[in-house]
Design an enzyme around this catalytic site. Structure first.
Site, PDB file in Angstrom:
ATOM      1  N   SER A 152      49.964  79.870  56.024  1.00  0.00           N
ATOM      2  CA  SER A 152      49.347  78.672  55.453  1.00  0.00           C
ATOM      3  C   SER A 152      48.010  78.419  56.137  1.00  0.00           C
ATOM      4  CB  SER A 152      50.292  77.487  55.704  1.00  0.00           C
ATOM      5  OG  SER A 152      49.664  76.255  55.436  1.00  0.00           O
ATOM      6  N   TYR A 165      55.138  70.601  60.845  1.00  0.00           N
ATOM      7  CA  TYR A 165      54.813  71.689  59.908  1.00  0.00           C
ATOM      8  C   TYR A 165      53.732  72.601  60.499  1.00  0.00           C
ATOM      9  CZ  TYR A 165      53.468  74.097  55.586  1.00  0.00           C
ATOM     10  OH  TYR A 165      53.187  75.056  54.621  1.00  0.00           O
ATOM     11  N   LYS A 169      54.024  76.659  61.180  1.00  0.00           N
ATOM     12  CA  LYS A 169      53.215  77.715  60.557  1.00  0.00           C
ATOM     13  C   LYS A 169      52.393  78.485  61.603  1.00  0.00           C
ATOM     14  CE  LYS A 169      54.700  77.497  56.435  1.00  0.00           C
ATOM     15  NZ  LYS A 169      55.434  78.633  55.840  1.00  0.00           N
TER      16      LYS A 169
END
Ligand code: NAD
Length: 283
Positions: A152, A165, A169
């Protein structure tokens, strides 16, 4: 020849397994791989949804659905075995299943919420990638295959999620690099760092966000706010437009010497970065 049609794509004869293949970028990659000549197992938690994807596939005989949770090693091993039984081998593992934290900032989480959200999100986004790689590597050695991880913009930059998050990632980026080193020379390991896509991406149950879909936020943003300051800000958010790099990295003919690399497919976020979100004024 297959079904009377000549198949000649970059993945002709390949066999792939895509986690989270029932929706979003996972589904788009699975369908693109079939178009490129591959046979693909799609893995997810909802068998009805996966079966529907198989039925609407360009060639349902080259797609197979397996219900499994990426947090369960036994289920992942069974999915790999089922793929080999059905299609004869495994060339490509796409680790992709994930959830988002809806940018919940540290200061908006209690200690218990943070603990529960970390455990849930990391067990899907990070442990799920570890366990899938462990389940698949023996078959990938046999084919000199490869792993392609969905990464990402949050693997490189801030504000593509909240801290949980973003940390997950970044962890996947490190995992990709470490496995590229450990599994060489027999297995290549690369990543595709996607930017914002209009998908069904959900939030954690621990924040009661499991039924919230990113597609709703995209629809709202389109009407309520100007586009973000991304160089290609008018680029598509349709996940199908993000699939080319997966095909490139999966193909040993096209990218045989490439391992340990992430291709950013994010509209150029890295060129200019996100605009400042006035960090700190919420404290
Ligand atoms: P999505 O919700 O459409 O796809 C994710 C899939 O993973 C779903 O089919 C879901 O059912 C499945 N899944 C979730 N938890 C699972 C579990 N425990 N076991 C098995 N399957 C599970 O959303 P998406 O945007 O296509 O997400 C795919 C990947 O793309 C994720 O890793 C996400 O972090 C990444 N990503 C998305 C965006 C974006 O803007 N949508 C941007 C960059 C990266």
């Amino acid at each position: 020849m297959r079904n009377g049609h000549r198949v000649s794509g970059w993945l002709d004869g390949y066999v792939a397994l895509v986690t989270g293949g029932g929706s979003g970028i996972g589904r788009a990659v699975a369908e693109r791989f079939v178009t490129e000549g591959a046979s693909v197992t799609i893995l997810g938690r909802n068998l009805d949804r996966l079966d529907e994807v198989v039925r609407s596939s360009p060639d349902p005989s080259r797609m197979h659905a397996v219900a499994a949770d990426v947090r369960d090693s036994d289920q992942l091993h069974a999915a790999v075995a089922e793929t080999v039984q059905r299609f004869g081998k495994l060339d490509t593992l796409v680790t992709n299943a994930g959830i988002w934290d809806y940018q919940r900032q540290l200061t908006r989480l209690t200690g218990k919420e943070l603990s529960d959200t970390f455990d849930e999100l990391f067990s899907i986004n990070v442990k799920g990638y570890f366990l899938a790689a462990e389940a698949a590597w023996r078959e990938l050695v046999k084919t000199r295959g490869s792993i392609v991880m969905t990464l990402s913009n949050a693997s490189f930059y801030v504000n593509g999620g909240g801290p949980v998050y973003t940390a997950s990632k970044h962890a996947c980026l490190g995992l990709m690099r470490e496995l590229a080193y450990e599994l060489a020379p027999k297995i290549r390991v690369n990543g595709v760092a996607c930017g914002g896509m209009n998908t069904d991406l959900r939030g954690p149950e621990s924040l009661a966000l499991q039924d919230r879909s990113l597609a709703t936020s995209f629809a709202k943003k389109t009407t309520d706010t100007p586009p973000p300051p991304i160089p290609l800000h008018d680029s598509s958010t349709d996940p199908r437009d993000f699939t080319g790099s997966y095909v490139l990295l999966a193909s040993r003919e096209q990218s045989g010497p490439i391992t340990g690399q992430a291709i950013s497919v994010d509209g150029g976020i890295g060129v200019r970065g996100f605009a400042s979100a006035a960090g700190g004024d919420h404290l």
